[in-house]
Motif scaffolding. Sequence first.
Motif, PDB file in Angstrom:
ATOM      1  N   TYR A  56      63.019   4.676 -75.472  1.00  0.00           N
ATOM      2  CA  TYR A  56      62.083   4.820 -75.293  1.00  0.00           C
ATOM      3  C   TYR A  56      62.086   3.468 -75.793  1.00  0.00           C
ATOM      4  O   TYR A  56      61.939   2.119 -75.628  1.00  0.00           O
ATOM      5  CB  TYR A  56      60.667   5.298 -76.133  1.00  0.00           C
ATOM      6  CG  TYR A  56      60.008   6.641 -76.670  1.00  0.00           C
ATOM      7  CD1 TYR A  56      60.684   7.137 -74.791  1.00  0.00           C
ATOM      8  CD2 TYR A  56      59.845   7.923 -76.605  1.00  0.00           C
ATOM      9  CE1 TYR A  56      59.724   8.523 -74.403  1.00  0.00           C
ATOM     10  CE2 TYR A  56      59.461   9.284 -76.662  1.00  0.00           C
ATOM     11  CZ  TYR A  56      59.418   9.170 -74.994  1.00  0.00           C
ATOM     12  OH  TYR A  56      59.118  10.043 -74.749  1.00  0.00           O
ATOM     13  N   LEU A  57      63.306   2.779 -76.448  1.00  0.00           N
ATOM     14  CA  LEU A  57      63.885   1.491 -76.572  1.00  0.00           C
ATOM     15  C   LEU A  57      63.617   1.037 -75.061  1.00  0.00           C
ATOM     16  O   LEU A  57      63.462  -0.554 -75.366  1.00  0.00           O
ATOM     17  CB  LEU A  57      64.841   1.460 -77.490  1.00  0.00           C
ATOM     18  CG  LEU A  57      64.514   1.266 -79.065  1.00  0.00           C
ATOM     19  CD1 LEU A  57      63.124   2.190 -79.751  1.00  0.00           C
ATOM     20  CD2 LEU A  57      65.938   0.140 -79.839  1.00  0.00           C
ATOM     21  N   ALA A  58      63.600   1.851 -74.159  1.00  0.00           N
ATOM     22  CA  ALA A  58      64.565   0.696 -73.508  1.00  0.00           C
ATOM     23  C   ALA A  58      62.920   0.349 -73.066  1.00  0.00           C
ATOM     24  O   ALA A  58      63.061  -0.949 -71.933  1.00  0.00           O
ATOM     25  CB  ALA A  58      65.182   1.847 -72.273  1.00  0.00           C
ATOM     26  N   LEU A 117      54.199  -0.661 -81.677  1.00  0.00           N
ATOM     27  CA  LEU A 117      53.811  -2.121 -81.933  1.00  0.00           C
ATOM     28  C   LEU A 117      54.954  -3.025 -81.712  1.00  0.00           C
ATOM     29  O   LEU A 117      54.893  -4.160 -81.321  1.00  0.00           O
ATOM     30  CB  LEU A 117      53.032  -2.122 -83.428  1.00  0.00           C
ATOM     31  CG  LEU A 117      52.039  -1.595 -83.782  1.00  0.00           C
ATOM     32  CD1 LEU A 117      52.230  -1.503 -85.761  1.00  0.00           C
ATOM     33  CD2 LEU A 117      51.376  -2.484 -83.241  1.00  0.00           C
ATOM     34  N   CYS A 118      56.049  -2.347 -82.372  1.00  0.00           N
ATOM     35  CA  CYS A 118      57.850  -2.702 -82.101  1.00  0.00           C
ATOM     36  C   CYS A 118      57.610  -3.322 -80.854  1.00  0.00           C
ATOM     37  O   CYS A 118      58.474  -4.743 -80.666  1.00  0.00           O
ATOM     38  CB  CYS A 118      58.837  -1.746 -83.181  1.00  0.00           C
ATOM     39  SG  CYS A 118      60.527  -2.742 -82.902  1.00  0.00           S
ATOM     40  N   VAL A 119      58.069  -2.072 -79.818  1.00  0.00           N
ATOM     41  CA  VAL A 119      58.500  -2.371 -78.511  1.00  0.00           C
ATOM     42  C   VAL A 119      57.375  -3.641 -77.955  1.00  0.00           C
ATOM     43  O   VAL A 119      57.759  -4.390 -76.959  1.00  0.00           O
ATOM     44  CB  VAL A 119      58.585  -1.539 -77.998  1.00  0.00           C
ATOM     45  CG1 VAL A 119      59.845  -0.724 -78.628  1.00  0.00           C
ATOM     46  CG2 VAL A 119      57.065  -0.578 -77.327  1.00  0.00           C
ATOM     47  N   SER A 120      56.028  -3.754 -78.161  1.00  0.00           N
ATOM     48  CA  SER A 120      55.026  -4.953 -77.776  1.00  0.00           C
ATOM     49  C   SER A 120      55.207  -6.246 -78.219  1.00  0.00           C
ATOM     50  O   SER A 120      54.427  -6.822 -77.823  1.00  0.00           O
ATOM     51  CB  SER A 120      53.441  -3.597 -78.216  1.00  0.00           C
ATOM     52  OG  SER A 120      53.702  -2.771 -77.106  1.00  0.00           O
ATOM     53  N   CYS A 150      64.150   0.433 -83.735  1.00  0.00           N
ATOM     54  CA  CYS A 150      63.806  -0.819 -83.195  1.00  0.00           C
ATOM     55  C   CYS A 150      63.520  -2.297 -84.015  1.00  0.00           C
ATOM     56  O   CYS A 150      63.400  -3.744 -84.197  1.00  0.00           O
ATOM     57  CB  CYS A 150      62.268  -0.252 -82.087  1.00  0.00           C
ATOM     58  SG  CYS A 150      60.935  -1.824 -81.613  1.00  0.00           S
ATOM     59  N   VAL A 151      62.852  -1.205 -84.902  1.00  0.00           N
ATOM     60  CA  VAL A 151      62.590  -2.735 -86.434  1.00  0.00           C
ATOM     61  C   VAL A 151      63.923  -3.426 -87.187  1.00  0.00           C
ATOM     62  O   VAL A 151      63.780  -4.623 -87.051  1.00  0.00           O
ATOM     63  CB  VAL A 151      62.132  -1.956 -87.765  1.00  0.00           C
ATOM     64  CG1 VAL A 151      61.992  -2.364 -89.170  1.00  0.00           C
ATOM     65  CG2 VAL A 151      60.503  -1.065 -87.193  1.00  0.00           C
ATOM     66  N   ASN A 180      54.241  -4.844 -90.731  1.00  0.00           N
ATOM     67  CA  ASN A 180      54.271  -4.877 -91.360  1.00  0.00           C
ATOM     68  C   ASN A 180      55.498  -4.372 -91.975  1.00  0.00           C
ATOM     69  O   ASN A 180      55.768  -2.746 -92.273  1.00  0.00           O
ATOM     70  CB  ASN A 180      53.084  -4.763 -92.114  1.00  0.00           C
ATOM     71  CG  ASN A 180      52.658  -5.105 -93.461  1.00  0.00           C
ATOM     72  OD1 ASN A 180      53.184  -5.044 -94.248  1.00  0.00           O
ATOM     73  ND2 ASN A 180      51.002  -5.340 -93.762  1.00  0.00           N
ATOM     74  N   ASN A 181      56.080  -4.762 -93.540  1.00  0.00           N
ATOM     75  CA  ASN A 181      57.034  -4.327 -93.857  1.00  0.00           C
ATOM     76  C   ASN A 181      56.578  -3.577 -94.705  1.00  0.00           C
ATOM     77  O   ASN A 181      56.994  -2.343 -94.976  1.00  0.00           O
ATOM     78  CB  ASN A 181      57.662  -5.515 -95.133  1.00  0.00           C
ATOM     79  CG  ASN A 181      58.527  -6.910 -94.699  1.00  0.00           C
ATOM     80  OD1 ASN A 181      58.897  -6.068 -93.055  1.00  0.00           O
ATOM     81  ND2 ASN A 181      58.820  -7.513 -94.660  1.00  0.00           N
TER      82      ASN A 181
END
Length: 447
Positions: free
Chosen positions: A315-317, A179-182, A223-224, A187-188
């Motif tokens: 994977y963050l790339a 979700l984050c990299v997209s 990522c978050v 959601n917190n």
Amino acid sequence: MIDTCHFSDSSYWSHSLTRLPRMLSLVIIAGLLAFTSGKPCDTEANRELYLSLNKNLLHSLETTEGLPNPSVHLALRLSNYHNLAKESEHLNRLKNYLHNDIQSSLTNSQSVVGLMALYTLALKSSCYDHNTITFTVIEKSETLLTHLKKQMEQEKEHIAFSHRPLTNYYQYSLGVLALCVSGIRVNNHVSNKLIKAVEHEHFEHGDSESIDTYAMAGMALQCVKNAGSHVQNAAELDTALSKIKQKLLASSRTDGHIGNEFSTGLAVQALLAMGSPVAECAASMEAMRTSARNNIYHNPMSISQILPALQQKSYLAVESMDCLNESDTLVLEPIDPVVVLPSQTKVTLMVEVVTSSGAAAVYSVDVPKDSSLLDALELLKTRYDSFKFETESSLWGPFLSVVNGEQARQSDRRYWHLSSDGTALSQGVSDFKIEAAQKITIKNTSY
């Protein structure tokens, strides 16, 4: 990116400079240090290794057995070397066969957050528009990311009342990461559940901690943090990331591997993602290169996790990929099929099956040396009417699901734990080789 390393024998350089004037020596030493810190060492050998691993992944796409693997696609896309036609062909298979499998799971109300997350990352790595990918449940069509968010909410709610996800924290972390990299704000409450799991050390697998889970959680939470969306508990987030890094570094073995040979790739990815300098991961990278040259990573799934790490990526790339101006020079030569004749040498295999009640049964069979454990179990089944087993497919290959009529299902928080002479197996039944007489214990275990 390229690998850098230091000269292995600095005494050679110091002795060779002792006769030069002091100032000139300092200048030359400084120049050498600058050279070694910015230039590759043994780059050609490493490049050949990475190309070989890349080609092994491409060749793995030629099999039609099982589902197309999104993790393999992700590694191919993150690689420095490309065969764009093969990658495009595999993307189409993902959008058909894997897509249909996920659709079937959603229709049957099954939780597939991990597979859906990897599918999301694979599509993102090809710069594919997620909004064009939809699933239909109860006659309502919604996008992939919408379904992934819903699955994560279900996982979060399950944690709230049972203190664990529907699946596991590895898949939960994958969901957060995807979700984050997209570009979706996580959601917190979803990320908080992962932070709390790190804080309370809930990443166990059997009797040991899961390094793979810590690594995936590290990439997800980093990522978050990078997204700046977790502003309410920034201190807790930083504490969790620090703890993950400590866990990974503390799990380093003397040979450089982190956890074991098959968890090192994700661990190095996580350390790089969390800001560790490449030099801090040098021993682990060298350990992976050594294992790769020794053909330890013959499973496509394991190669898919080490290849990005060896090329200093995580994977963050995927978040910043633009899919433009990519090299398309990787030529895949056809390979001749290799016929492996059974070994004439036989070794004795003892197999102990321990059910959930603690009841044990022991079997013995002579198998050809270097047989896979799966082949050995098949042979054992022909020798004993009382020994039966079933397998299910996974991205890592077949895994034991039923032994002697007893299931070990994820929904029951159980699995079949395999060990050899008391040491847990790090490979699956189709990858582990019987090289000498030994005792394999198959135990129904909870987690």
